[in-house]
Design a protein around this motif. Sequence first.
Motif, mmCIF file in Angstrom:
data_model
loop_
_atom_site.group_PDB
_atom_site.id
_atom_site.type_symbol
_atom_site.label_atom_id
_atom_site.label_comp_id
_atom_site.label_asym_id
_atom_site.label_seq_id
_atom_site.Cartn_x
_atom_site.Cartn_y
_atom_site.Cartn_z
ATOM 1 N N MET A 162 -5.387 -1.170 19.507
ATOM 2 C CA MET A 162 -6.711 -1.048 18.898
ATOM 3 C C MET A 162 -6.839 -1.938 17.662
ATOM 4 O O MET A 162 -7.913 -2.491 17.391
ATOM 5 N N ILE A 163 -5.749 -2.082 16.936
ATOM 6 C CA ILE A 163 -5.769 -2.940 15.751
ATOM 7 C C ILE A 163 -5.716 -4.417 16.138
ATOM 8 O O ILE A 163 -6.546 -5.223 15.700
ATOM 9 N N ASN A 164 -4.748 -4.766 16.973
ATOM 10 C CA ASN A 164 -4.484 -6.181 17.270
ATOM 11 C C ASN A 164 -5.502 -6.800 18.226
ATOM 12 O O ASN A 164 -5.907 -7.953 18.048
ATOM 13 N N LYS A 165 -5.922 -6.033 19.217
ATOM 14 C CA LYS A 165 -6.831 -6.581 20.234
ATOM 15 C C LYS A 165 -8.293 -6.327 19.907
ATOM 16 O O LYS A 165 -9.160 -7.170 20.168
ATOM 17 N N TYR A 166 -8.573 -5.154 19.307
ATOM 18 C CA TYR A 166 -9.968 -4.757 19.104
ATOM 19 C C TYR A 166 -10.390 -4.702 17.642
ATOM 20 O O TYR A 166 -11.515 -4.323 17.328
ATOM 21 N N LYS A 167 -9.466 -5.069 16.742
ATOM 22 C CA LYS A 167 -9.781 -5.229 15.307
ATOM 23 C C LYS A 167 -10.274 -3.933 14.656
ATOM 24 O O LYS A 167 -11.150 -3.953 13.779
ATOM 25 N N ASN B 281 -15.515 -2.092 18.275
ATOM 26 C CA ASN B 281 -14.431 -1.128 18.161
ATOM 27 C C ASN B 281 -13.872 -1.042 16.741
ATOM 28 O O ASN B 281 -12.773 -0.540 16.529
ATOM 29 N N THR B 282 -14.636 -1.544 15.759
ATOM 30 C CA THR B 282 -14.140 -1.538 14.378
ATOM 31 C C THR B 282 -13.855 -0.117 13.910
ATOM 32 O O THR B 282 -12.808 0.160 13.321
ATOM 33 N N PHE B 283 -14.813 0.782 14.161
ATOM 34 C CA PHE B 283 -14.605 2.209 13.908
ATOM 35 C C PHE B 283 -14.466 2.873 15.272
ATOM 36 O O PHE B 283 -15.436 2.988 16.006
ATOM 37 N N SER B 284 -13.240 3.271 15.603
ATOM 38 C CA SER B 284 -12.960 3.681 16.973
ATOM 39 C C SER B 284 -12.386 5.096 17.029
ATOM 40 O O SER B 284 -12.190 5.745 16.004
ATOM 41 N N ASN B 285 -12.136 5.564 18.248
ATOM 42 C CA ASN B 285 -11.648 6.924 18.471
ATOM 43 C C ASN B 285 -10.443 6.920 19.403
ATOM 44 O O ASN B 285 -10.295 6.024 20.244
ATOM 45 N N ILE B 286 -9.609 7.944 19.258
ATOM 46 C CA ILE B 286 -8.446 8.088 20.124
ATOM 47 C C ILE B 286 -8.223 9.570 20.400
ATOM 48 O O ILE B 286 -8.522 10.414 19.551
#
Length: 220
Positions: free
Chosen positions: A106-111, A64-69
């Motif tokens: 997304m930042i804290n849990k999935y980096k 999930n480093t490069f993720s979507n929302i």
Amino acid sequence: GEGEETMKELLGLIATHGLRSDKLSDLKGIAFHIDDYVKIMPRRDFIKDIDSIPFPARDLIANNTFSNIITSRGCPYKCIFCASVEFWGKPRFHSAEYVVEEIEQMINKYKAVHISIWDDLFIADKPRLESICKLIQRKKINKKISFGCALRSNLIDPEICELLKKINVKRISFGFETGSQKILDFLKCGSVTIEQHIKAVKLCKSYGFFTTGTFMLGNP
């Protein structure tokens, strides 16, 4: 229609009764084979409060480093080639608080280090955009992560560019579709011009955004 409530009810029904056509006939929002025809059930109503939907189960994705929302559903425009209005109905928006809480997870849990915002039109509701940007700055999220988003040439202005710059948006995309005003009028119902496309690119480049666009080839 939307799948969240339909899928939840469908899985519950299958767990209890199996795939029985008499039970499936109680469920809105599905179509299924029965004998030699397809039975189409009534369309399910849209979810009014989309903040009631849980965050996606991103732990099922390996990286999930490069993720979507997606922070909203639908679009106020009715371009002839787009399924958004038919699928999502009128625009509905997650609250600024919901959006920023999901980003923090997304930042804290999935980096996550970069998030692409996949809304049809992220800047459609300007007051909400301002609220999201203020929250991101207050929580210093813009120091931890970068963003990308899709915009519209006729809506972008220096004020919006300033907001996006402050939250560390790096990449911007536009749906240019064509270089022909005649074809653009056909595709987007006269809502945007080639001149606005050109001005939008120049404006975004002046703010240092990596600016791209999509095009459609072979239009009638």
